[in-house]
Design a protein around this motif. Structure first.
Motif, PDB file in Angstrom:
ATOM      1  N   GLY A  50      28.730  12.866   5.976  1.00  0.00           N
ATOM      2  CA  GLY A  50      29.835  13.279   5.296  1.00  0.00           C
ATOM      3  C   GLY A  50      30.945  13.191   6.328  1.00  0.00           C
ATOM      4  N   VAL A  51      32.268  13.880   5.972  1.00  0.00           N
ATOM      5  CA  VAL A  51      33.078  14.060   6.687  1.00  0.00           C
ATOM      6  C   VAL A  51      33.272  15.303   7.436  1.00  0.00           C
ATOM      7  CG1 VAL A  51      34.652  12.537   5.412  1.00  0.00           C
ATOM      8  CG2 VAL A  51      34.732  15.201   4.976  1.00  0.00           C
ATOM      9  N   ILE A  52      32.202  16.184   7.249  1.00  0.00           N
ATOM     10  CA  ILE A  52      31.966  17.635   7.661  1.00  0.00           C
ATOM     11  C   ILE A  52      30.560  17.734   8.457  1.00  0.00           C
ATOM     12  CG2 ILE A  52      32.098  20.007   7.587  1.00  0.00           C
ATOM     13  CD1 ILE A  52      33.927  19.646   5.069  1.00  0.00           C
ATOM     14  N   ASP A  53      30.659  18.198   9.620  1.00  0.00           N
ATOM     15  CA  ASP A  53      29.585  18.420  10.304  1.00  0.00           C
ATOM     16  C   ASP A  53      28.710  19.623   9.825  1.00  0.00           C
ATOM     17  OD1 ASP A  53      27.424  18.106  12.053  1.00  0.00           O
ATOM     18  OD2 ASP A  53      28.484  18.740  13.799  1.00  0.00           O
ATOM     19  N   GLY A  54      27.646  19.353   8.925  1.00  0.00           N
ATOM     20  CA  GLY A  54      27.060  20.337   8.293  1.00  0.00           C
ATOM     21  C   GLY A  54      25.776  20.839   8.662  1.00  0.00           C
ATOM     22  N   HIS A  55      24.942  21.339   7.982  1.00  0.00           N
ATOM     23  CA  HIS A  55      23.646  22.043   8.705  1.00  0.00           C
ATOM     24  C   HIS A  55      22.699  20.752   8.701  1.00  0.00           C
ATOM     25  CE1 HIS A  55      24.949  25.924   7.820  1.00  0.00           C
ATOM     26  NE2 HIS A  55      25.487  25.684   6.641  1.00  0.00           N
ATOM     27  N   THR A  56      21.540  21.276   9.218  1.00  0.00           N
ATOM     28  CA  THR A  56      20.483  19.994   9.421  1.00  0.00           C
ATOM     29  C   THR A  56      20.062  19.774   7.937  1.00  0.00           C
ATOM     30  OG1 THR A  56      20.101  20.968  11.467  1.00  0.00           O
ATOM     31  CG2 THR A  56      18.369  19.694  10.567  1.00  0.00           C
ATOM     32  N   PRO A  57      19.784  18.513   7.423  1.00  0.00           N
ATOM     33  CA  PRO A  57      19.138  18.399   6.309  1.00  0.00           C
ATOM     34  C   PRO A  57      17.693  18.704   5.981  1.00  0.00           C
ATOM     35  CG  PRO A  57      20.249  16.398   7.246  1.00  0.00           C
ATOM     36  CD  PRO A  57      20.115  17.414   8.374  1.00  0.00           C
ATOM     37  N   SER A  58      17.382  19.349   5.037  1.00  0.00           N
ATOM     38  CA  SER A  58      16.077  19.631   4.713  1.00  0.00           C
ATOM     39  C   SER A  58      15.904  19.655   3.377  1.00  0.00           C
ATOM     40  CB  SER A  58      15.850  21.328   5.047  1.00  0.00           C
ATOM     41  OG  SER A  58      16.667  22.049   4.401  1.00  0.00           O
ATOM     42  N   VAL A  66       0.952  -1.194  -0.017  1.00  0.00           N
ATOM     43  CA  VAL A  66       0.231  -0.098   0.031  1.00  0.00           C
ATOM     44  C   VAL A  66       0.814   1.418  -0.071  1.00  0.00           C
ATOM     45  CG1 VAL A  66      -1.879  -1.106   1.142  1.00  0.00           C
ATOM     46  CG2 VAL A  66      -0.307  -0.117   2.574  1.00  0.00           C
ATOM     47  N   LEU A  67       2.185   1.216   0.201  1.00  0.00           N
ATOM     48  CA  LEU A  67       3.148   2.130   0.077  1.00  0.00           C
ATOM     49  C   LEU A  67       4.130   2.220  -0.834  1.00  0.00           C
ATOM     50  CD1 LEU A  67       4.165   2.295   4.022  1.00  0.00           C
ATOM     51  CD2 LEU A  67       2.136   3.702   2.953  1.00  0.00           C
ATOM     52  N   HIS A  68       4.131   3.379  -1.508  1.00  0.00           N
ATOM     53  CA  HIS A  68       5.278   3.474  -2.491  1.00  0.00           C
ATOM     54  C   HIS A  68       6.408   4.217  -1.689  1.00  0.00           C
ATOM     55  CE1 HIS A  68       7.662   5.997  -5.753  1.00  0.00           C
ATOM     56  NE2 HIS A  68       7.948   4.625  -5.603  1.00  0.00           N
ATOM     57  N   ILE A  69       7.557   3.529  -1.665  1.00  0.00           N
ATOM     58  CA  ILE A  69       8.806   4.088  -1.026  1.00  0.00           C
ATOM     59  C   ILE A  69       9.942   4.322  -1.870  1.00  0.00           C
ATOM     60  CG2 ILE A  69      10.609   3.362   0.745  1.00  0.00           C
ATOM     61  CD1 ILE A  69       7.820   1.260   0.710  1.00  0.00           C
ATOM     62  N   GLU A  70      10.400   5.675  -2.128  1.00  0.00           N
ATOM     63  CA  GLU A  70      11.507   5.986  -2.928  1.00  0.00           C
ATOM     64  C   GLU A  70      12.690   6.298  -2.150  1.00  0.00           C
ATOM     65  OE1 GLU A  70      11.358   9.033  -6.596  1.00  0.00           O
ATOM     66  OE2 GLU A  70      11.911   9.914  -4.538  1.00  0.00           O
ATOM     67  N   ARG A  71      13.787   6.005  -2.528  1.00  0.00           N
ATOM     68  CA  ARG A  71      15.024   6.405  -1.933  1.00  0.00           C
ATOM     69  C   ARG A  71      15.824   7.133  -3.108  1.00  0.00           C
ATOM     70  NH1 ARG A  71      18.013   1.966   1.709  1.00  0.00           N
ATOM     71  NH2 ARG A  71      19.061   3.956   2.507  1.00  0.00           N
ATOM     72  N   LYS A  72      16.157   8.354  -2.962  1.00  0.00           N
ATOM     73  CA  LYS A  72      16.702   8.986  -3.982  1.00  0.00           C
ATOM     74  C   LYS A  72      18.189   9.685  -3.206  1.00  0.00           C
ATOM     75  CE  LYS A  72      14.597  11.322  -7.185  1.00  0.00           C
ATOM     76  NZ  LYS A  72      15.331  10.944  -8.706  1.00  0.00           N
ATOM     77  N   ARG A  73      19.262   9.501  -4.001  1.00  0.00           N
ATOM     78  CA  ARG A  73      20.381   9.883  -3.378  1.00  0.00           C
ATOM     79  C   ARG A  73      21.285  10.573  -4.376  1.00  0.00           C
ATOM     80  NH1 ARG A  73      22.636   4.167  -1.460  1.00  0.00           N
ATOM     81  NH2 ARG A  73      21.490   5.019   0.174  1.00  0.00           N
ATOM     82  N   PHE A  74      22.356  11.288  -4.196  1.00  0.00           N
ATOM     83  CA  PHE A  74      23.369  11.858  -4.894  1.00  0.00           C
ATOM     84  C   PHE A  74      24.407  12.344  -4.088  1.00  0.00           C
ATOM     85  CE2 PHE A  74      20.847  15.552  -3.936  1.00  0.00           C
ATOM     86  CZ  PHE A  74      21.416  16.434  -3.739  1.00  0.00           C
ATOM     87  N   LEU A  75      25.691  12.718  -4.736  1.00  0.00           N
ATOM     88  CA  LEU A  75      26.845  13.237  -4.049  1.00  0.00           C
ATOM     89  C   LEU A  75      27.070  14.687  -4.398  1.00  0.00           C
ATOM     90  CD1 LEU A  75      29.388  10.228  -4.127  1.00  0.00           C
ATOM     91  CD2 LEU A  75      28.104  11.116  -1.944  1.00  0.00           C
ATOM     92  N   TRP A  76      27.252  15.626  -3.573  1.00  0.00           N
ATOM     93  CA  TRP A  76      27.700  17.037  -3.904  1.00  0.00           C
ATOM     94  C   TRP A  76      28.645  17.366  -2.746  1.00  0.00           C
ATOM     95  CZ3 TRP A  76      28.836  19.771  -7.768  1.00  0.00           C
ATOM     96  CH2 TRP A  76      29.092  21.061  -7.576  1.00  0.00           C
ATOM     97  N   GLY A  77      29.556  18.130  -3.015  1.00  0.00           N
ATOM     98  CA  GLY A  77      30.578  18.654  -2.163  1.00  0.00           C
ATOM     99  C   GLY A  77      31.045  17.598  -1.319  1.00  0.00           C
ATOM    100  N   GLU A  78      31.362  16.325  -1.830  1.00  0.00           N
ATOM    101  CA  GLU A  78      31.858  15.265  -1.133  1.00  0.00           C
ATOM    102  C   GLU A  78      31.076  14.902   0.111  1.00  0.00           C
ATOM    103  OE1 GLU A  78      36.504  14.911  -2.384  1.00  0.00           O
ATOM    104  OE2 GLU A  78      36.148  16.714  -0.983  1.00  0.00           O
ATOM    105  N   ARG A  79      29.622  15.061  -0.150  1.00  0.00           N
ATOM    106  CA  ARG A  79      28.812  14.562   0.812  1.00  0.00           C
ATOM    107  C   ARG A  79      27.475  13.952   0.248  1.00  0.00           C
ATOM    108  NH1 ARG A  79      28.252  16.832   5.790  1.00  0.00           N
ATOM    109  NH2 ARG A  79      26.196  17.249   6.560  1.00  0.00           N
TER     110      ARG A  79
END
Length: 720
Positions: free
Chosen positions: A222-230, A106-119
């Motif tokens: 990533g290797v750097i502690d960045g901002h909160t994902p959004s 009953v659910l559609h699950i989508e995982r989408k990812r990419f790399l940018w800024g080595e993150r």
């Protein structure tokens, strides 16, 4: 590249209740010195996969479960431009309060990812297509082992650094490790929503999805502690990543044919090259391949740049400048270096930094130095760029000094190798596995070893430097190098040719004995133009025969030879770049039908492997209705495999450029089988640009040039 099998250790058990899945297809993304390899679910099992940065695995385990179970897979793919990985799935039955089970699917699950800024940026989207509210218990499990790439590939270390205690903070987990080299390495996993339970290795969420409702979770690693994902950060970074990839793909001429699938092969190959190409201070540089060789290699980059030189020469410029900047200046048996020698490989991990392996900057490749010189000559002829040759001249002269001195360790006039220490590569040509050079009775030869194709590269280097020296009015030195080329040709013809077999041997060993197995290596001699036309014809006939031609490509070793094994790394497998170099050699000596047929074979191979040629595949004979057999741990994508289509196409077209004369030359141009029209647009020759159109008209190929560049069409090639 050194042939080490990946580690097959089981992943760490964190008490996961999900069912175990056997390893399936792997999918790769890359940005600069960071890359990820994961399965079709988007998960990382802790074997040869992971998220790597500077040759260190910063994410070694990563798995998503729904109610303790994996999702049911619908599809998985990397986008054609290599920016996004997307996995689509649906739910299995979900546990509800009171021991009830919710309905599956009953659910559609989508995982989408990419790399940018080595993150790593990831979005997980859940859509409820039922008419009832769904409670969704979702968990992500993770770990970072900070293993060096050589550990992941199977090397064992007596001692490791210290892994610090994980730091858990609301919606973030931080890992740290201080290596034996004193370098602190870190990995941060951050979530857009705070989990209801977060531990050092697991984040647990409970989503409530209303009827026909949806929700999203954003994750950054990533290797750097960045901002909160959004959502905003994800979209902004995605736009930048896509724009950057498009800009990398736009370099050079545009190729477009009448064949939809052939265009797809061209496009995917170009995307793979763009993915693997890294911006250096010296210009663009193609990393060799993912996962084992995502770093700068000398030989691989030179050949990759040569494969696309005819329509995109800027990559060769970046390769030449980088390798000149990293040319050896000192002697080291551990690194197999000597002044003037060109680099084989460089690594940034802990083990190379500690000297546990010599590959921090390693020079154990006998062929890279002459290939460097030969590419410089080919680049100048293609572009007319004398300014770069002036910049590189000290490095080129230094490389020639190595070829003429250290490269010929026993003074017999042949370029040879013997590793400095046991930690280095025992075989130092492109077939660098331990069993790739042998006698017909299976014996391994004693060193130093002189490989046949390396003599071809050195021949091309001597002739190329002679031509470049003449352009610089250094005529006396040009005469010396011309004579050395002639002397080397004479030695090769005398020492390597086997009249009774109509072929060249693979190597001359330290005792002066010829290793006589029939291998693909002499095809590279044809690429360099060393053999006489009569002997080249005999080599051509052998390469086109069934012992070499598998029906999918050319085997590295002919069937029936000692140590032949179609599943081996170098002794009977098919390497696309090797086949392409051989095909270009056949074309150089006037073979046309075989060139077109082999190009068709390689195209059909790609069409059965997702329009992507891997590093290598098995050399089993082609059987009706059956696909080619994959090699289990081949790199994919691999730069010189991706570049092979462009060299194969060049061989079909018979195209070459002499920018010094401002001319394009075509020798008996052909089109690949099934292609009736091909356009080469924005094709630059010096300061001019021309559009070329090749069109099939019955049994002939017509060529139209729209631009101010002279076009010469000949029916047969000239030799020497």
């Amino acid at each position: 590249m050194e042939n080490l099998a990946p580690a097959l250790d089981a992943p760490v058990d964190y008490g996961v209740t999900a069912e175990v899945r056997a390893p399936q297809n792997l999918y790769a993304l890359k940005d600069k010195d960071t890359f990820i390899v994961a399965d079709e679910f988007g998960d990382i099992a802790g074997q040869g996969d992971g998220l790597f940065h500077n040759d260190t695995r910063i994410l070694s385990f990563y798995r998503m479960t729904l109610g303790g179970r994996p999702m049911s897979l619908l599809s998985a793919a990397v986008a054609h431009d290599n920016v996004f990985f997307t996995c689509n799935g649906t739910n299995q039955a979900l546990p509800y309060p009171g021991e009830r089970m919710g309905p599956p699917g009953v659910l559609h699950i989508e995982r989408k990812r990419f790399l940018w800024g080595e993150r790593l940026f990831e979005r997980v989207r859940f859509v409820n297509y039922s008419r009832d509210t769904v409670l969704l218990p979702m968990a992500l499990e993770f770990d970072a082992d900070f293993r060096d790439m050589f550990e992941v590939r199977g090397s064992h270390r007596a001692k490791r650094g210290v892994k610090g205690p994980p730091h858990v903070d609301g919606r973030r987990v931080a890992y740290s490790y201080i290596g034996l080299d004193g370098v602190e390495r870190a990995s941060f996993i951050t979530f857009s929503d705070a989990p209801y339970r977060l531990s050092a290795h697991k984040a647990e969420f409970m989503f409530s999805l209303h009827a026909e409702g949806e929700t999203e979770l954003y994750i950054e690693i990533g290797v750097i502690d960045g901002h909160t994902p959004s959502r905003e950060r994800f979209r902004d970074a995605a736009a930048r990543a896509r724009w950057d990839m498009r800009s990398r793909r736009r370099h050079g001429a545009r190729l477009n044919s009448s064949g939809r699938l052939f265009n797809e092969w061209l496009g995917k190959s170009r995307s793979d090259l763009a993915l693997l190409t890294t911006k250096m201070d010296t210009g663009p540089y193609p990393y060799a391949g993912i996962p084992w060789f995502s770093t700068a290699f000398g030989r691989d980059a030179i050949i990759t740049a040569w494969q696309i030189l005819w329509f995109e020469p800027s990559l060769a410029k970046g390769v030449l400048r980088y390798l000149a900047a990293h040319q050896a200046q000192e002697r080291s048996a551990f690194r197999d270096s000597a002044p003037g020698k060109i680099m084989h490989e460089t690594r940034k991990g802990e083990m190379p930094a500690m000297g546990e392996v010599p590959f921090g900057r390693y020079y154990g490749g006998v062929d890279t130095t002459p290939l460097f010189v030969a590419l410089a000559d080919a680049y100048q002829k293609r572009t007319g760029d004398d300014k770069l040759i002036d910049e590189l001249w000290p490095a080129l002269v230094g490389a020639m000094h190595w070829i003429e001195n250290d490269g010929d360790s026993d003074g017999d006039g042949l370029i040879d190798y013997a590793r400095g220490q046991d930690s280095g590569l025992s075989n130092q040509g492109w077939k660098d596995s331990e069993d790739s050079v042998f006698h017909t009775d299976g014996r391994y030869p004693s060193g130093p070893i002189a490989l046949v194709e390396v003599q071809g590269y050195a021949f091309a280097a001597y002739r190329g430097m002679a031509r470049l020296a003449e352009r610089r009015s250094e005529n006396a030195q040009a005469t010396i190098w011309k004579q050395k080329a002639a002397d080397l040709r004479e030695k090769v013809e005398a020492l390597f040719w086997m009249e009774e077999r109509g072929f060249y041997g693979i190597a001359v060993d330290g005792q002066g004995q010829l290793c006589r197995p029939l291998s693909s290596n002499p095809g590279h001699l044809l690429f360099c133009g060393l053999p006489t036309p009569e002997r080249a014809r005999k080599v051509t006939d052998q390469l086109l025969s069934s012992p070499f031609n598998s029906g999918w490509g050319l085997r590295t070793l002919a069937t029936g030879e000692a140590r032949f094994n179609p599943i081996s790394y170098h002794n009977g497998s098919v390497w696309p770049h090797d086949s392409a170099l051989c095909v270009m050699g056949l074309s150089r000596y006037g073979e046309r039908d075989g060139v077109v047929k082999l190009t068709a074979d390689m195209f059909e191979t790609a069409s059965r492997m997702g329009m992507r040629l891997p590093e290598l595949f098995c050399g089993f004979p082609r059987s009706p209705g059956e696909p080619p057999v994959a090699y289990p741990v081949a790199c994919l994508p691999q730069a010189w495999a991706a570049g092979s289509v462009f060299m194969l196409l060049q061989a079909c077209l018979g195209i070459s450029v002499d920018a010094n004369r401002g001319e394009i030359e075509l020798v008996d141009p052909r089109l690949p089988i099934g292609i009736d029209r091909l356009r080469v647009e924005r094709f630059r020759v010096g300061d001019e640009t021309v559009d070329l159109t090749f069109e099939r008209q019955g049994d002939k190929i017509s060529v139209h040039a729209d631009g101010g560049v002279p076009l010469t069409i000949r029916s047969k090639p000239s030799w020497d």
